[in-house]
Design an enzyme around this catalytic site. Sequence first.
Site, mmCIF file in Angstrom:
data_model
loop_
_atom_site.group_PDB
_atom_site.id
_atom_site.type_symbol
_atom_site.label_atom_id
_atom_site.label_comp_id
_atom_site.label_asym_id
_atom_site.label_seq_id
_atom_site.Cartn_x
_atom_site.Cartn_y
_atom_site.Cartn_z
ATOM 1 N N TYR A 145 0.868 -1.189 0.000
ATOM 2 C CA TYR A 145 0.000 0.000 0.000
ATOM 3 C C TYR A 145 0.896 1.229 0.000
ATOM 4 O O TYR A 145 1.863 1.300 0.763
ATOM 5 C CB TYR A 145 -0.887 -0.012 1.253
ATOM 6 C CG TYR A 145 -1.786 1.196 1.406
ATOM 7 C CD1 TYR A 145 -1.510 2.175 2.373
ATOM 8 C CD2 TYR A 145 -2.900 1.373 0.601
ATOM 9 C CE1 TYR A 145 -2.332 3.281 2.526
ATOM 10 C CE2 TYR A 145 -3.734 2.480 0.764
ATOM 11 C CZ TYR A 145 -3.439 3.430 1.716
ATOM 12 O OH TYR A 145 -4.254 4.529 1.855
ATOM 13 N N ASP A 240 9.413 2.789 -0.790
ATOM 14 C CA ASP A 240 8.385 3.448 0.014
ATOM 15 C C ASP A 240 8.672 3.089 1.477
ATOM 16 O O ASP A 240 8.283 2.032 1.951
ATOM 17 C CB ASP A 240 6.987 2.981 -0.402
ATOM 18 C CG ASP A 240 5.914 3.595 0.490
ATOM 19 O OD1 ASP A 240 4.724 3.438 0.171
ATOM 20 O OD2 ASP A 240 6.281 4.228 1.504
ATOM 21 N N LYS A 268 4.908 9.220 8.494
ATOM 22 C CA LYS A 268 4.785 8.702 9.855
ATOM 23 C C LYS A 268 5.846 9.276 10.813
ATOM 24 O O LYS A 268 5.775 10.435 11.189
ATOM 25 C CB LYS A 268 4.777 7.173 9.822
ATOM 26 C CG LYS A 268 3.550 6.639 9.019
ATOM 27 C CD LYS A 268 3.448 5.147 9.035
ATOM 28 C CE LYS A 268 2.436 4.645 8.017
ATOM 29 N NZ LYS A 268 1.036 4.747 8.461
HETATM 30 P P1 KE4 Z 1 -0.580 8.430 4.501
HETATM 31 O O1 KE4 Z 1 -1.108 9.159 3.277
HETATM 32 O O2 KE4 Z 1 -1.659 7.601 5.192
HETATM 33 O O3 KE4 Z 1 0.174 9.346 5.452
HETATM 34 O O4 KE4 Z 1 0.536 7.398 4.002
HETATM 35 C C1 KE4 Z 1 0.205 6.468 3.008
HETATM 36 C C2 KE4 Z 1 1.153 5.288 3.101
HETATM 37 C C3 KE4 Z 1 2.162 5.170 2.164
HETATM 38 N N1 KE4 Z 1 3.041 4.139 2.200
HETATM 39 C C4 KE4 Z 1 2.962 3.187 3.174
HETATM 40 C C5 KE4 Z 1 3.956 2.064 3.188
HETATM 41 C C6 KE4 Z 1 1.946 3.262 4.163
HETATM 42 O O5 KE4 Z 1 1.864 2.300 5.113
HETATM 43 C C7 KE4 Z 1 1.019 4.323 4.130
HETATM 44 C C8 KE4 Z 1 -0.114 4.447 5.131
HETATM 45 N N2 KE4 Z 1 -0.263 3.364 6.058
HETATM 46 C C9 KE4 Z 1 -1.622 3.154 6.554
HETATM 47 C C10 KE4 Z 1 -1.591 1.978 7.542
HETATM 48 N N3 KE4 Z 1 -1.021 0.799 7.023
HETATM 49 C C11 KE4 Z 1 -2.174 4.380 7.169
HETATM 50 C C12 KE4 Z 1 -3.379 4.160 8.041
HETATM 51 C C13 KE4 Z 1 -4.652 4.645 7.390
HETATM 52 O O6 KE4 Z 1 -4.803 4.481 6.143
HETATM 53 O O7 KE4 Z 1 -5.494 5.195 8.126
#
Ligand code: KE4
Length: 431
Positions: A145, A240, A268
Site C-alpha cells: 500500500y 516506500d 509517519k
Molecule cells: P498516509 O497518506 O496515510 O500518510 O501514508 C500512506 C502510506 C504510504 N506508504 C505506506 C507504506 C503506508 O503504510 C502508508 C499508510 N499506512 C496506513 C496503515 N497501514 C495508514 C493508516 C490509514 O490508512 O489510516
Amino acid sequence: MKQPTKSRKLFAQASAILPGGVDSPVRAFKSVGATPLFVTKASGSTLEDADGNRYVDYVMSWGPLIHGHAPGGLIKAINATARRGTSFGAPSPLENRLGELVRRLVPSMERVRFVSSGTEATMSAVRVARAFTGRDRIVKFEGCYHGHGDAFLVKAGSGATTLGIPTSPGVPAAVAADTLNARYNDIESVVALFDAHPGKVAAVIVEPIAGNMGVVSPAEGFLDGLRDLCTRHGSVLIFDEVISGFRASAGGAQRLFGITPDMTCLGKIIGGGLPVGAYGGRANIMEMVAPAGPVYQAGTLSGNPIAMTAGIWALERLSPKLYKDMARRATILAGGLADAARAANVPLQVNAFGSVLTPFFTASPVRDYTSALASNTSAYATFFRGMLNRGIYPPPSQFEAWFLSAAHTDRDVKKTIEAAKGAMKEVARAI
Ligand code: KE4
C-alpha cells in the site's frame, strides 16, 4: 472494562457527518465486528477511550509514535514553536534543520521535498520518476500500500484489502492500465513485467519491508534483484519507507539491507505524530521538481513549522538503545503470542521485524499477498475483540502491523501475553 456506551453514541453521531463515521477507513473496525472506540487522550503506550477505558496501544497512530504518545519534551517543543506562529506559507529554518537530519540519516536522499502525508510523497515520487524517464508504467506489488493515489489503488493492501476493495472504483481504466502488479518476494514476476513492457517502466515502487498485508520481510536477494533490474532497464527504484523509514533502523530498511534506491518516500515517524511526508533521492532526479525543474508539486502546509518541530524532535532522539529495546520486547511479544496460540491449538504464524509484528491466523508461513490472504480474518476479529476486552488495543485488521515504541514496557508486554492466552481460547471456541 466499561461498555463503550459513549463511543457508540459518538460513532452514531459521526456516521451522520463522516462517510462510515471515520476519516480513514481502517479505523472503522468494519472487519473486526466492533464499534470503533473514540479516543479522548493518550500518553506513553496507553490510549484512553471516551468511556474511560485504558488500553495498551499497538496501533500507535499507525506507526508515527516511535517515542510513544505525547512525550513531555515533544509537547514543550511544539508549544514553543506555536507561540512564534503556526504556519508561515514561507520557508523557515526548521525545514533546513529537518532536511539536514533526513539527509544525514538517509544519505541516498541528496534532495528532499516535504509534503503533508505519505500519499503525497508517493504520488509525487511517481510523477517525478515518470518525468525523469519519459515513461508511464509503474510496477508495484500486490498487497503493498502506497497511499490512496489513483495509480496505487490496484490490488492495494492495508485498508483497501481489509475492506475487500483492493482495486478501488473511481480509478480510470487508463490510469490502472499503467500500473503493473508483481508478486512480493517473487523477482521472476518482476522480470516478466520488464520483458513484457520493454523500455516502458518508469519506476518500481516497493515497501522494502512490507507492512500493509501485515508484516512480510523481503526474501534473500529480492531487493537486490529489484536494484539490478532497475539499473539495467534505466527505471527508477523507489523505496516506500513510510513505515520502515526510521523504524527498521535510524536509516530505514535501505541502511539495514545496504541497498541504495534512486528515490525514497517517507512519512509517519518523520512528523513525530504531526502531518509530514517527504520524498527525495538522487539530486539529478529531484532537480526535476518545480521550481528547480518542470515537474509541478506544491502544498499549502508543506514544511509547516509545528510539524517540522515535531519531526526534528523525533529524529534527534533515535538511538541504538531505542531500537534494541523495542526489538527485544517485540521478540518476547511475538513468542508469547505464538505460545498462547499453540496452547489453545489455534493455527498462527507470527511475522516480526524489529519493532513491528503481525500475528496471522493461518497454518502456513506468510511470505506474500496470497499467503497473507489465506489468513482466517474472522479468527483475527474474535482475537481482536478478546484483546480489546482485556485492555489491549491491536490494529483493527488482520492486514496491518503492530507497532511498539520507546514507551512500551516489559509490563505492557507481559499484560498483552496474558490477555492473548484468554483471547486465543475464545478463538479456539469460535473457529
Ligand atoms: P498516509 O497518506 O496515510 O500518510 O501514508 C500512506 C502510506 C504510504 N506508504 C505506506 C507504506 C503506508 O503504510 C502508508 C499508510 N499506512 C496506513 C496503515 N497501514 C495508514 C493508516 C490509514 O490508512 O489510516
